[in-house]
Design an enzyme around this catalytic site. Structure first.
Site, mmCIF file in Angstrom:
data_model
loop_
_atom_site.group_PDB
_atom_site.id
_atom_site.type_symbol
_atom_site.label_atom_id
_atom_site.label_comp_id
_atom_site.label_asym_id
_atom_site.label_seq_id
_atom_site.Cartn_x
_atom_site.Cartn_y
_atom_site.Cartn_z
ATOM 1 N N GLN A 95 0.876 -1.173 0.027
ATOM 2 C CA GLN A 95 0.126 0.099 -0.084
ATOM 3 C C GLN A 95 1.035 1.350 -0.233
ATOM 4 O O GLN A 95 0.300 2.516 -0.104
ATOM 5 C CB GLN A 95 -0.982 0.141 1.350
ATOM 6 C CG GLN A 95 -1.766 -1.123 1.285
ATOM 7 C CD GLN A 95 -2.656 -1.017 2.570
ATOM 8 O OE1 GLN A 95 -3.703 -0.569 2.795
ATOM 9 N NE2 GLN A 95 -2.019 -1.783 3.549
ATOM 10 N N HIS A 113 -1.358 1.311 -4.502
ATOM 11 C CA HIS A 113 -1.628 2.658 -4.199
ATOM 12 C C HIS A 113 -0.919 3.731 -4.914
ATOM 13 O O HIS A 113 -0.799 4.891 -4.864
ATOM 14 C CB HIS A 113 -1.833 3.086 -2.716
ATOM 15 C CG HIS A 113 -2.611 2.282 -1.784
ATOM 16 N ND1 HIS A 113 -2.862 2.317 -0.574
ATOM 17 C CD2 HIS A 113 -3.859 1.887 -2.424
ATOM 18 C CE1 HIS A 113 -3.830 1.705 -0.241
ATOM 19 N NE2 HIS A 113 -4.543 1.252 -1.207
ATOM 20 N N CYS A 121 0.363 11.862 -16.659
ATOM 21 C CA CYS A 121 -0.083 12.971 -17.303
ATOM 22 C C CYS A 121 -1.493 12.857 -17.568
ATOM 23 O O CYS A 121 -2.055 11.829 -18.150
ATOM 24 C CB CYS A 121 0.602 13.232 -18.730
ATOM 25 S SG CYS A 121 -0.314 14.639 -19.715
ATOM 26 N N ALA A 224 8.648 -4.123 13.272
ATOM 27 C CA ALA A 224 8.815 -4.827 12.165
ATOM 28 C C ALA A 224 10.338 -5.265 11.933
ATOM 29 O O ALA A 224 10.641 -6.621 11.485
ATOM 30 C CB ALA A 224 8.415 -3.770 10.818
HETATM 31 N N1 APR Z 1 6.619 -2.145 13.057
HETATM 32 C C1 APR Z 1 5.634 -2.562 12.781
HETATM 33 N N2 APR Z 1 4.424 -2.134 12.655
HETATM 34 C C2 APR Z 1 4.215 -0.668 12.929
HETATM 35 C C3 APR Z 1 5.306 0.225 13.194
HETATM 36 C C4 APR Z 1 6.684 -0.812 13.265
HETATM 37 N N3 APR Z 1 7.706 -0.138 13.614
HETATM 38 N N4 APR Z 1 4.914 1.354 13.550
HETATM 39 C C5 APR Z 1 3.478 1.543 13.226
HETATM 40 N N5 APR Z 1 3.123 0.091 12.962
HETATM 41 C C6 APR Z 1 1.725 -0.075 12.675
HETATM 42 C C7 APR Z 1 0.908 0.666 13.246
HETATM 43 O O1 APR Z 1 0.583 -0.255 14.501
HETATM 44 C C8 APR Z 1 -0.359 0.448 12.355
HETATM 45 O O2 APR Z 1 -1.261 -0.548 12.636
HETATM 46 O O3 APR Z 1 1.650 0.160 11.291
HETATM 47 C C9 APR Z 1 0.309 0.377 10.878
HETATM 48 C C10 APR Z 1 0.227 1.572 10.152
HETATM 49 O O4 APR Z 1 -1.021 1.796 9.814
HETATM 50 P P1 APR Z 1 -1.707 3.071 9.019
HETATM 51 O O5 APR Z 1 -0.953 4.436 9.473
HETATM 52 O O6 APR Z 1 -3.221 3.151 9.184
HETATM 53 O O7 APR Z 1 -0.885 2.837 7.498
HETATM 54 P P2 APR Z 1 -1.718 1.720 6.337
HETATM 55 O O8 APR Z 1 -2.369 0.630 7.030
HETATM 56 O O9 APR Z 1 -0.542 1.679 5.611
HETATM 57 O O10 APR Z 1 -2.683 2.820 5.755
HETATM 58 C C11 APR Z 1 -3.447 2.371 4.604
HETATM 59 O O11 APR Z 1 -4.414 4.390 4.030
HETATM 60 O O12 APR Z 1 -4.015 6.511 4.244
HETATM 61 C C12 APR Z 1 -4.164 5.484 3.371
HETATM 62 O O13 APR Z 1 -3.124 5.326 1.220
HETATM 63 C C13 APR Z 1 -2.964 5.349 2.681
HETATM 64 O O14 APR Z 1 -1.748 3.409 1.914
HETATM 65 C C14 APR Z 1 -2.415 4.108 2.960
HETATM 66 C C15 APR Z 1 -3.436 3.106 3.355
#
Ligand code: APR
Length: 240
Positions: A95, A113, A121, A224
């Site tokens: 994503q 994404h 363009c 991670a």
């Molecule tokens: N190691 C593992 N996981 C982590 C770490 C880390 N160091 N730090 C944060 N996280 C976890 C958080 O607990 C959370 O569950 O990563 C996750 C991030 O979640 P979001 O911020 O919601 O990101 P994501 O799930 O990728 O969002 C999906 O939403 O806004 C849109 O397009 C955007 O691609 C994005 C999509």
């Protein structure tokens, strides 16, 4: 029971896998959506209403990738090792719009994404590799039209990319791993249920339980860079 060679793996990643490389997530307390509204920068309507504001939002994130020393971390590198050493197909469905999976060595990669380092363009639909700022003055290198280039990023309300290929890979996989995503945004958040109903083992590796945690057959929580390399070594050692 599929043969060893057909045991394919799908890995879904989200912003959490890039956090320890220095990139903000979206929904953590200090995340991007705590500082700016989705409606102002990440929808087609926002771009229509105020293109410069949207371009500037992505320009600052693009410059962070291009200018600062944002590098892949041990989790990205472990996934590239899995792709190299596993006997079946490994597909990374991310994503994320950063380029850290590529820099970490992953090749079989789908950016559902889009990608921050590409621009598309609206007139000729050609997508260009892009490392500079975009503005309403930018002209398309292909058709020379002005103010037609947008970030090659999927906004809310738009269809994610390569969904047919992703669904096929999820249907075929024997192991589905979800890393660093909160499970808030569909269709990505629904892949785990598709994998489970196709008979795959589903594992969540995250800092904390995601919205979809209960769908997974196994969950491991931690940073991670700790839990992903450890899990990948287990899979390479013991199989699925
Ligand atoms: N190691 C593992 N996981 C982590 C770490 C880390 N160091 N730090 C944060 N996280 C976890 C958080 O607990 C959370 O569950 O990563 C996750 C991030 O979640 P979001 O911020 O919601 O990101 P994501 O799930 O990728 O969002 C999906 O939403 O806004 C849109 O397009 C955007 O691609 C994005 C999509």
């Amino acid at each position: 029971m599929t043969g060893q060679s057909e045991q394919s793996i799908v890995v879904l990643t989200g912003a959490g896998i890039s956090k320890e490389s220095g990139l903000d997530t979206f929904r953590d307390a200090d995340g991007i959506w705590s500082k700016v509204n989705i409606e102002d920068v990440a929808t087609p309507e926002a771009f229509q209403r105020n293109p410069q504001r949207v371009q500037e939002f992505y320009n600052s994130r693009r410059m962070q990738l291009v200018n600062s020393n944002v590098t892949p971390n041990a989790a990205h590198i472990a996934l590239a090792k899995l792709e190299r050493e596993w006997h079946g197909i490994v597909t990374i469905v991310t994503q994320n719009i950063d380029n850290l999976h590529e820099l970490g060595g992953s090749e079989n990669l789908i950016h559902m994404h889009g990608e921050l380092l590409k621009a598309r363009c609206a007139t000729c639909q050609i997508t260009h590799s892009w490392q500079k700022n975009l503005s309403i003055k930018t002209t398309c290198p292909s058709c020379s039209e002005r103010n037609t280039l947008r970030p090659h990023v999927v906004w809310f309300g738009e269809m994610p990319l390569e969904m047919d290929k992703i669904h096929r890979r999820v249907d075929e996989c024997s192991l589905f791993i979800s890393i660093g995503t909160s499970g808030n945004v569909y269709p990505a958040a629904g892949f785990v249920q598709q994998a489970i109903s196709a008979g795959a083992r589903a594992v969540e590796l995250n800092l904390e339980p995601s919205e979809g945690a209960t769908f997974f057959s196994e969950t491991r929580y931690g940073a991670a860079t700790d839990i992903v390399p450890a899990f990948i070594d287990e899979v390479l050692e013991n199989g699925l």
